[in-house]
Design a protein around this motif. Structure first.
Motif, PDB file in Angstrom:
ATOM      1  N   LEU A  93       0.829  -1.208   0.000  1.00 23.91           N
ATOM      2  CA  LEU A  93       0.000   0.000   0.000  1.00 23.91           C
ATOM      3  C   LEU A  93       0.867   1.262   0.000  1.00 23.91           C
ATOM      4  O   LEU A  93       0.572   2.224  -0.717  1.00 23.91           O
ATOM      5  CB  LEU A  93      -0.938  -0.013   1.211  1.00 23.91           C
ATOM      6  CG  LEU A  93      -1.929   1.136   1.323  1.00 23.91           C
ATOM      7  CD1 LEU A  93      -2.830   1.228   0.094  1.00 23.91           C
ATOM      8  CD2 LEU A  93      -2.768   0.967   2.577  1.00 23.91           C
ATOM      9  N   ALA A  94       1.948   1.251   0.774  1.00 21.38           N
ATOM     10  CA  ALA A  94       2.862   2.409   0.804  1.00 21.38           C
ATOM     11  C   ALA A  94       3.499   2.642  -0.564  1.00 21.38           C
ATOM     12  O   ALA A  94       3.642   3.783  -1.007  1.00 21.38           O
ATOM     13  CB  ALA A  94       3.949   2.195   1.860  1.00 21.38           C
ATOM     14  N   ILE A  95       3.851   1.560  -1.242  1.00 21.43           N
ATOM     15  CA  ILE A  95       4.457   1.693  -2.576  1.00 21.43           C
ATOM     16  C   ILE A  95       3.449   2.287  -3.556  1.00 21.43           C
ATOM     17  O   ILE A  95       3.773   3.183  -4.340  1.00 21.43           O
ATOM     18  CB  ILE A  95       4.990   0.333  -3.059  1.00 21.43           C
ATOM     19  CG1 ILE A  95       6.217  -0.061  -2.226  1.00 21.43           C
ATOM     20  CG2 ILE A  95       5.345   0.379  -4.545  1.00 21.43           C
ATOM     21  CD1 ILE A  95       6.666  -1.488  -2.410  1.00 21.43           C
ATOM     22  N   VAL A  96       2.213   1.820  -3.504  1.00 18.38           N
ATOM     23  CA  VAL A  96       1.172   2.350  -4.396  1.00 18.38           C
ATOM     24  C   VAL A  96       0.913   3.824  -4.085  1.00 18.38           C
ATOM     25  O   VAL A  96       0.823   4.652  -4.999  1.00 18.38           O
ATOM     26  CB  VAL A  96      -0.130   1.520  -4.287  1.00 18.38           C
ATOM     27  CG1 VAL A  96      -1.273   2.200  -5.015  1.00 18.38           C
ATOM     28  CG2 VAL A  96       0.091   0.116  -4.833  1.00 18.38           C
ATOM     29  N   LEU A  97       0.812   4.173  -2.816  1.00 18.34           N
ATOM     30  CA  LEU A  97       0.602   5.581  -2.457  1.00 18.34           C
ATOM     31  C   LEU A  97       1.784   6.445  -2.893  1.00 18.34           C
ATOM     32  O   LEU A  97       1.612   7.605  -3.251  1.00 18.34           O
ATOM     33  CB  LEU A  97       0.380   5.720  -0.950  1.00 18.34           C
ATOM     34  CG  LEU A  97      -0.974   5.246  -0.433  1.00 18.34           C
ATOM     35  CD1 LEU A  97      -1.002   5.271   1.096  1.00 18.34           C
ATOM     36  CD2 LEU A  97      -2.106   6.079  -0.995  1.00 18.34           C
ATOM     37  N   GLY A  98       2.988   5.886  -2.875  1.00 14.34           N
ATOM     38  CA  GLY A  98       4.172   6.607  -3.323  1.00 14.34           C
ATOM     39  C   GLY A  98       4.138   6.948  -4.798  1.00 14.34           C
ATOM     40  O   GLY A  98       4.786   7.898  -5.247  1.00 14.34           O
ATOM     41  N   LEU A  99       3.369   6.188  -5.568  1.00 14.39           N
ATOM     42  CA  LEU A  99       3.240   6.473  -7.000  1.00 14.39           C
ATOM     43  C   LEU A  99       2.482   7.772  -7.249  1.00 14.39           C
ATOM     44  O   LEU A  99       2.595   8.360  -8.316  1.00 14.39           O
ATOM     45  CB  LEU A  99       2.531   5.319  -7.709  1.00 14.39           C
ATOM     46  CG  LEU A  99       3.280   3.985  -7.730  1.00 14.39           C
ATOM     47  CD1 LEU A  99       2.390   2.891  -8.320  1.00 14.39           C
ATOM     48  CD2 LEU A  99       4.576   4.102  -8.496  1.00 14.39           C
ATOM     49  N   PHE A 100       1.700   8.198  -6.272  1.00 11.39           N
ATOM     50  CA  PHE A 100       0.875   9.390  -6.426  1.00 11.39           C
ATOM     51  C   PHE A 100       1.444  10.592  -5.680  1.00 11.39           C
ATOM     52  O   PHE A 100       0.711  11.429  -5.193  1.00 11.39           O
ATOM     53  CB  PHE A 100      -0.554   9.096  -5.963  1.00 11.39           C
ATOM     54  CG  PHE A 100      -1.204   8.004  -6.738  1.00 11.39           C
ATOM     55  CD1 PHE A 100      -1.664   8.220  -8.019  1.00 11.39           C
ATOM     56  CD2 PHE A 100      -1.328   6.735  -6.196  1.00 11.39           C
ATOM     57  CE1 PHE A 100      -2.246   7.201  -8.752  1.00 11.39           C
ATOM     58  CE2 PHE A 100      -1.918   5.702  -6.916  1.00 11.39           C
ATOM     59  CZ  PHE A 100      -2.372   5.937  -8.194  1.00 11.39           C
ATOM     60  N   ILE A 147      11.268  -1.007   2.131  1.00  6.32           N
ATOM     61  CA  ILE A 147      10.277  -0.237   1.381  1.00  6.32           C
ATOM     62  C   ILE A 147      10.942   0.888   0.606  1.00  6.32           C
ATOM     63  O   ILE A 147      10.557   1.187  -0.534  1.00  6.32           O
ATOM     64  CB  ILE A 147       9.163   0.287   2.321  1.00  6.32           C
ATOM     65  CG1 ILE A 147       8.333  -0.876   2.839  1.00  6.32           C
ATOM     66  CG2 ILE A 147       8.273   1.311   1.631  1.00  6.32           C
ATOM     67  CD1 ILE A 147       7.685  -1.751   1.780  1.00  6.32           C
ATOM     68  N   ASP A 148      11.955   1.520   1.179  1.00  8.23           N
ATOM     69  CA  ASP A 148      12.669   2.572   0.448  1.00  8.23           C
ATOM     70  C   ASP A 148      13.279   2.022  -0.835  1.00  8.23           C
ATOM     71  O   ASP A 148      13.159   2.636  -1.894  1.00  8.23           O
ATOM     72  CB  ASP A 148      13.756   3.186   1.330  1.00  8.23           C
ATOM     73  CG  ASP A 148      14.479   4.308   0.607  1.00  8.23           C
ATOM     74  OD1 ASP A 148      13.884   5.391   0.467  1.00  8.23           O
ATOM     75  OD2 ASP A 148      15.622   4.082   0.168  1.00  8.23           O
ATOM     76  N   ILE A 149      13.911   0.873  -0.743  1.00  7.82           N
ATOM     77  CA  ILE A 149      14.531   0.258  -1.926  1.00  7.82           C
ATOM     78  C   ILE A 149      13.462  -0.162  -2.937  1.00  7.82           C
ATOM     79  O   ILE A 149      13.606   0.071  -4.143  1.00  7.82           O
ATOM     80  CB  ILE A 149      15.424  -0.926  -1.511  1.00  7.82           C
ATOM     81  CG1 ILE A 149      16.634  -0.395  -0.729  1.00  7.82           C
ATOM     82  CG2 ILE A 149      15.866  -1.737  -2.726  1.00  7.82           C
ATOM     83  CD1 ILE A 149      17.445  -1.453  -0.007  1.00  7.82           C
ATOM     84  N   LEU A 150      12.369  -0.754  -2.449  1.00 12.14           N
ATOM     85  CA  LEU A 150      11.295  -1.184  -3.358  1.00 12.14           C
ATOM     86  C   LEU A 150      10.630   0.011  -4.043  1.00 12.14           C
ATOM     87  O   LEU A 150      10.306  -0.054  -5.230  1.00 12.14           O
ATOM     88  CB  LEU A 150      10.258  -2.023  -2.612  1.00 12.14           C
ATOM     89  CG  LEU A 150      10.731  -3.409  -2.188  1.00 12.14           C
ATOM     90  CD1 LEU A 150       9.717  -4.056  -1.255  1.00 12.14           C
ATOM     91  CD2 LEU A 150      10.981  -4.284  -3.408  1.00 12.14           C
ATOM     92  N   LYS A 151      10.431   1.112  -3.302  1.00 15.03           N
ATOM     93  CA  LYS A 151       9.857   2.322  -3.915  1.00 15.03           C
ATOM     94  C   LYS A 151      10.775   2.846  -5.015  1.00 15.03           C
ATOM     95  O   LYS A 151      10.305   3.307  -6.047  1.00 15.03           O
ATOM     96  CB  LYS A 151       9.640   3.415  -2.870  1.00 15.03           C
ATOM     97  CG  LYS A 151       8.423   3.250  -2.031  1.00 15.03           C
ATOM     98  CD  LYS A 151       8.214   4.519  -1.232  1.00 15.03           C
ATOM     99  CE  LYS A 151       7.750   4.231   0.150  1.00 15.03           C
ATOM    100  NZ  LYS A 151       7.662   5.420   0.993  1.00 15.03           N
ATOM    101  N   PHE A 152      12.077   2.779  -4.773  1.00 15.56           N
ATOM    102  CA  PHE A 152      13.024   3.224  -5.792  1.00 15.56           C
ATOM    103  C   PHE A 152      12.939   2.339  -7.031  1.00 15.56           C
ATOM    104  O   PHE A 152      12.985   2.833  -8.160  1.00 15.56           O
ATOM    105  CB  PHE A 152      14.460   3.234  -5.255  1.00 15.56           C
ATOM    106  CG  PHE A 152      15.457   3.574  -6.307  1.00 15.56           C
ATOM    107  CD1 PHE A 152      15.636   4.883  -6.718  1.00 15.56           C
ATOM    108  CD2 PHE A 152      16.182   2.581  -6.943  1.00 15.56           C
ATOM    109  CE1 PHE A 152      16.529   5.203  -7.728  1.00 15.56           C
ATOM    110  CE2 PHE A 152      17.084   2.889  -7.952  1.00 15.56           C
ATOM    111  CZ  PHE A 152      17.253   4.208  -8.347  1.00 15.56           C
ATOM    112  N   ILE A 153      12.808   1.039  -6.836  1.00 16.00           N
ATOM    113  CA  ILE A 153      12.719   0.116  -7.973  1.00 16.00           C
ATOM    114  C   ILE A 153      11.447   0.375  -8.769  1.00 16.00           C
ATOM    115  O   ILE A 153      11.465   0.414 -10.000  1.00 16.00           O
ATOM    116  CB  ILE A 153      12.772  -1.351  -7.487  1.00 16.00           C
ATOM    117  CG1 ILE A 153      14.180  -1.668  -6.956  1.00 16.00           C
ATOM    118  CG2 ILE A 153      12.390  -2.321  -8.598  1.00 16.00           C
ATOM    119  CD1 ILE A 153      14.284  -2.984  -6.208  1.00 16.00           C
TER     120      ILE A 153
END
Length: 191
Positions: free
Chosen positions: A30-37, A73-79
């Motif tokens: 969910l955090a990764i999806v929210l990071g897209l916006f 999560i930081d690394i996954l958001k970057f990917i």
């Protein structure tokens, strides 16, 4: 000091729980999806709501899980959505954020003042000092040149972030989900 060490020990034991891993993974997604916006008006300032699921993880599972979760999560958001080149400093900032919130919120009564303190410490040491320093590598400006805009953004967002985290966790508590997550394993009689 004893309770501080005990907090880390209890949090480390959470890593053995399937519930911890499952809930952390779902909230991480969910955090990764929210990071897209997210909105990034200038290179050194980004506004997003991707921190909300992360704060729930820190509240539920503590500083050890929070540190591992924050870094992952930081690394996954970057990917998923790179915003410039990778910088390990931002991963360190995410790990420290997990530790800060985990130490202050884990296994303690939820109070808006406690969230305010955790958010303030995170904003001062992580957002304003560390992340401003990490940003100097990308924008080619000095720390002092980009500090005023970052300081203003963080001071404006402090009460909103505090209130949103408090209301989110209170809302989740009201549904009874947190009790389900925190209850001990059910004893299953083997026949």
């Amino acid at each position: 000091m004893k309770s501080f060490n005990l907090t880390f020990k209890k949090s480390a034991k959470e890593l053995k729980s399937v519930r911890c891993l499952t809930v952390s993974a779902m909230l991480g997604a969910l955090a990764i999806v929210l990071g897209l916006f997210s909105i990034q008006p200038i290179p050194t300032i980004r506004v997003s709501f991707d921190y909300l699921p992360s704060r729930v993880v820190y509240y539920l599972f503590g500083p050890v899980v929070g540190a591992i979760y924050g870094g992952a999560i930081d690394i996954l958001k970057f990917i998923v959505k790179p915003m410039g080149p990778y910088h390990p400093g931002f991963t360190l900032s995410s790990i420290l954020t997990g530790i800060i919130f985990g130490v202050i919120l884990y296994k303690k009564p939820l109070k808006i003042s406690r969230i305010f303190v955790a958010t303030t410490i995170k904003i001062i040491f992580v957002n304003i000092i560390l992340n401003t320093y990490w940003n100097t590598a990308f924008v080619g400006k000095t720390f002092w040149a980009i500090l005023p805009a970052r300081l203003a953004k963080n001071l404006i967002l402090l009460p909103f972030e505090t209130l949103l985290v408090f209301l989110l966790i209170k809302g989740i508590e009201a549904t009874g989900v947190i009790k389900l997550i925190r209850q001990p394993k059910a004893n299953v009689n083997k026949q």
